[in-house]
Motif scaffolding. Structure first.
Motif: not given
Length: 114
Positions: A17-42
Motif C-alpha cells: 500500500p505504501y508504494e501504491i500511495v507513493n506512486s500516486l503522489m509521484d504522478a501529481v505536481p507539487p502543490g497537490s494534496f493527499l487526503v487519506l483516512s484509514q480504519v484504526a487498529s489502535d
C-alpha cells in the motif's frame, strides 16, 4: 488532490500500500494534496479486531487495520496540514459535539512540496 478516504484499508500489506500511495503522489505536481483516512487498529482495538475478523470471514474484499504510526507512513515526504494525523472527529471539527464524536478512523491531509 489524491483522495483515499476509507480506501487503503482494502489494500493488504502484501499488496504494498505504501508504494501504491507513493506512486500516486509521484504522478501529481507539487502543490497537490493527499487526503487519506484509514480504519484504526489502535482505537477500540479489541472491538475493531473482532469487526475485522468478522468482516474478512464474510466478504471477498478483505480489510487491513493499521495503527496511527502505520497510517503516518502514508504521509512520508509530505507536509501535514494542521491539525496533522488525527481521528476524523478531531480534523477541524465545526462544533464541540462533532469534536466529541466517537470514530474509528485516522485521517490527515498533506501537501506535496517537491
Amino acid at each position: 488532490a489524491v483522495m483515499l478516504l476509507a480506501i487503503v484499508q482494502f489494500v493488504s500489506d502484501d499488496d504494498h500500500p505504501y508504494e501504491i500511495v507513493n506512486s500516486l503522489m509521484d504522478a501529481v505536481p507539487p502543490g497537490s494534496f493527499l487526503v487519506l483516512s484509514q480504519v484504526a487498529s489502535d482505537i477500540f482495538p479489541e472491538e475493531l479486531a473482532a469487526f475485522a475478523r468478522a468482516y474478512n470471514e464474510r466478504s471477498s474484499e478483505k480489510i487491513t487495520l493499521r495503527n496511527r504510526e502505520e497510517v503516518a507512513r502514508f504521509f512520508t515526504g509530505l507536509d501535514l496540514v494542521e491539525p496533522g494525523l488525527v481521528q476524523v472527529s478531531q480534523w477541524r471539527p465545526r462544533s464541540e459535539l462533532e469534536a466529541s464524536a466517537t470514530d474509528t478512523l485516522w485521517s490527515g491531509v498533506a501537501r506535496k512540496t517537491a
